[in-house]
Scaffold this active site. Structure first.
Site, PDB file in Angstrom:
ATOM      1  CE1 TYR A  23      -3.731   2.398   0.194  1.00 20.74           C
ATOM      2  CE2 TYR A  23      -2.389   3.469   1.857  1.00 20.74           C
ATOM      3  CZ  TYR A  23      -3.456   3.494   0.981  1.00 20.74           C
ATOM      4  OH  TYR A  23      -4.234   4.626   0.883  1.00 20.74           O
ATOM      5  N   GLY A  67      -1.721   8.852   5.003  1.00 18.66           N
ATOM      6  CA  GLY A  67      -2.813   8.142   5.664  1.00 18.66           C
ATOM      7  C   GLY A  67      -2.417   6.740   6.099  1.00 18.66           C
ATOM      8  CB  SER A 110      -3.157  11.958   6.702  1.00 22.63           C
ATOM      9  OG  SER A 110      -4.116  11.300   5.894  1.00 22.63           O
ATOM     10  CD  GLN A 169      -4.938  15.267   3.148  1.00 17.29           C
ATOM     11  OE1 GLN A 169      -4.666  14.353   3.936  1.00 17.29           O
ATOM     12  NE2 GLN A 169      -5.932  15.186   2.281  1.00 17.29           N
ATOM     13  CE1 TYR A 205      -6.831  13.276  -0.437  1.00 19.77           C
ATOM     14  CE2 TYR A 205      -6.980  11.727   1.393  1.00 19.77           C
ATOM     15  CZ  TYR A 205      -6.318  12.217   0.290  1.00 19.77           C
ATOM     16  OH  TYR A 205      -5.143  11.643  -0.104  1.00 19.77           O
ATOM     17  CB  THR A 263      -5.069  16.353  -0.962  1.00 21.12           C
ATOM     18  OG1 THR A 263      -4.041  16.666  -0.018  1.00 21.12           O
ATOM     19  CG2 THR A 263      -4.508  15.418  -2.024  1.00 21.12           C
ATOM     20  CE  LYS A 265       0.369  16.332  -0.589  1.00 22.79           C
ATOM     21  NZ  LYS A 265      -0.288  15.063  -0.877  1.00 22.79           N
ATOM     22  CG  HIS A 293      -1.450  11.356  -3.852  1.00 26.29           C
ATOM     23  ND1 HIS A 293      -2.292  12.268  -3.279  1.00 26.29           N
ATOM     24  CD2 HIS A 293      -1.558  10.241  -3.084  1.00 26.29           C
ATOM     25  CE1 HIS A 293      -2.876  11.725  -2.217  1.00 26.29           C
ATOM     26  NE2 HIS A 293      -2.447  10.504  -2.074  1.00 26.29           N
ATOM     27  CB  SER A 322       6.001  13.588  -5.915  1.00 23.43           C
ATOM     28  OG  SER A 322       4.686  13.757  -5.401  1.00 23.43           O
TER      29      SER A 322
END
Ligand SMILES: Cc1cc2nc3c(=O)[nH]c(=O)nc-3n(C[C@H](O)[C@H](O)[C@H](O)COP(=O)(O)O)c2cc1C
Length: 423
Positions: free
Chosen positions: A44, A99, A126, A148, A150, A176, A296, A320, A352
């Site tokens: 993952y 995460g 996260s 951050q 979502y 993000t 982001k 990402h 990244s």
């Protein structure tokens, strides 16, 4: 600890027969983490989208620039600090929002917070953390933290998360934008493993009063349907159910009986991301917080220009870590266009593919205000918990410090485009 001290402590350890437990070289770090973590947990973290060409492109972009060191400039004193949003930070490194850190280590976000505090490096919480932000904030004490976000389908949840972030001392919100839909990741698809479905990485939700209310409303509506007779559960399904239940901060057996763990996951799956998000949604957030907002995942100059026009306070150039679009532009390749579009109006950060001090040096030379560490600190966490994260941070800071000095720069202000040539 600066470069020379870090080097010395490692070499002196060698004299008495010890080697770093957390490997310094990235490939060895990754390999050691693979051995320390579960196969699906490691997959993952390491996974990229599709054929992982963006992961490779991120690295290749750094290799296309070369540093041209300058001599005889008295680099005996070096200042690594940078200023961001009116605050002086000791180094240009921040910990990227990552995460499901419980996949790397049971102490997850709390271990990372302890490391961030010990090293004085800001942590970005996260949205998919394994630990509620309030507990992590406590562990950070005075260390700077950002949140951050979502953007959930529920604006109420968005509001609640932002209010909680403000209340626990976050000094910026990072939205993000590159993950309103999950990328196609073969390394997770083949083992059919998505942590969220097992109740991992949803602690910000299960600890949220608005989210809890929505779960209760779902239950009142008969959603999900708890009366349907269950097929006999397999052992694996039972384990998953227990994990789900643990994600919910109530007494374990009460949660198991009430089915709230499963209901929470169901609600999360139904609401966590909003692919319909547009520029028109940004004022909603702008009106609800006075904290700086960074976007982001921006890679196109027009998006960067529009972000500044929309009153955003910063940009994180990110793909990402190559986890979303296979064959996307490398962040270091996207950086110059974004900087030109922004024209100095807001700080531009980058992540990244940062794998060593010279990568950070190159990003800053091209104009990034700071860089985010991603997978490397997760690997440190997997190998040795908080201490592992500390060592990874120390290595990055040391490597950057030495690179800066060797290149002839005494401060981050002197790290500029003249230091680079195209390979
Ligand atoms: C396992 C994993 C989980 C991540 N989770 C999040 C997240 O919850 N929110 C987010 O904005 N970015 C997330 N990211 C992306 C990171 O913030 C960062 O952009 C990326 O790791 C940088 O790439 P690098 O790790 O290759 O340096 C995640 C990345 C990884 C590897």
């Amino acid at each position: 600890m600066r470069g020379i001290e870090r080097q010395t402590s490692i070499y002196l350890g060698g004299v008495s027969g010890t080697r770093p437990r957390v490997p310094v070289a990235f490939d060895a770090l990754e390999e050691t983490a693979r051995e320390a973590m579960s196969p699906e947990g490691f997959a993952y973290v390491a996974a990229g989208a599709g054929g992982e060409r963006t992961v490779a492109a991120n690295r290749a972009a750094f290799d296309r620039w070369r540093i041209v060191p300058r001599m005889l400039r008295d680099v005996s004193e070096r200042d690594l600090s940078v200023e961001l949003f009116g605050r002086r930070l000791p180094t240009p490194f921040l910990l990227a929002p990552i995460g499901v850190l419980e996949l790397a280590h049971p102490e997850a976000d709390l271990a990372v917070a302890r490391a961030a505090r010990a090293e004085g490096i800001p942590m970005i919480f996260s949205n998919q953390a394994s630990t509620p932000m309030e507990r992590v904030a406590e562990a950070l004490d005075e260390t700077p933290r950002w949140f951050q976000l979502y953007w959930s389908r529920s604006n109420e949840v968005v509001e609640s998360f932002v209010a909680r972030a403000e209340a626990c001392g976050c000094s910026a919100i990072v939205v993000t934008l590159d993950t309103t839909i999950l990328g196609w990741r073969p390394r997770d698809l083949d083992p059919a493993y998505l942590p969220f479905l097992r109740g991992k990485g949803i602690a910000q939700y299960t600890s949220d009063p608005v989210f809890q209310r929505l779960v209760s409303e779902d239950a009142d509506d008969g959603e999900p349907d708890d009366d349907t007779p269950e097929p006999r559960p397999s052992l694996a399904a039972l384990r998953t159910l227990i994990n789900l239940t643990r994600a919910y901060p109530e007494d374990f057996w009460t949660t198991l009986r009430s089915g709230r763990g499963r209901a929470a996951v169901q609600r999360f799956v139904n609401s966590y991301s909003r692919p319909s998000l547009t520029w028109e949604d940004l004022p909603f957030l702008r009106e609800r917080t006075r904290l700086p907002i960074l976007l982001k995942g921006l890679l196109h100059p027009d998006d960067a220009r529009r972000a500044v026009d929309a009153g955003m306070d910063g940009i994180v150039v990110s793909n990402h870590g190559g986890r979303q679009v296979d064959g996307a532009i490398a962040t270091l390749d996207a950086l110059p266009g974004v900087l030109e579009a922004v024209a100095g109006r807001v700080p531009v950060l980058l992540d990244s593919g940062i794998r060593g001090g010279s990568d950070a040096f190159k990003a800053l030379s091209l104009g990034a205000a700071a860089v985010l560490l991603g997978r490397p600190y997760v690997y440190g966490l997997g190998i040795a918990g908080a201490q592992g994260v500390r060592e990874v941070i120390q290595n990055f800071v040391a490597d950057f410090d030495l690179t800066m000095g060797l290149a002839g720069c005494r401060s981050v202000d002197e790290v500029a485009a003249e230091a680079l040539v195209r390979a």
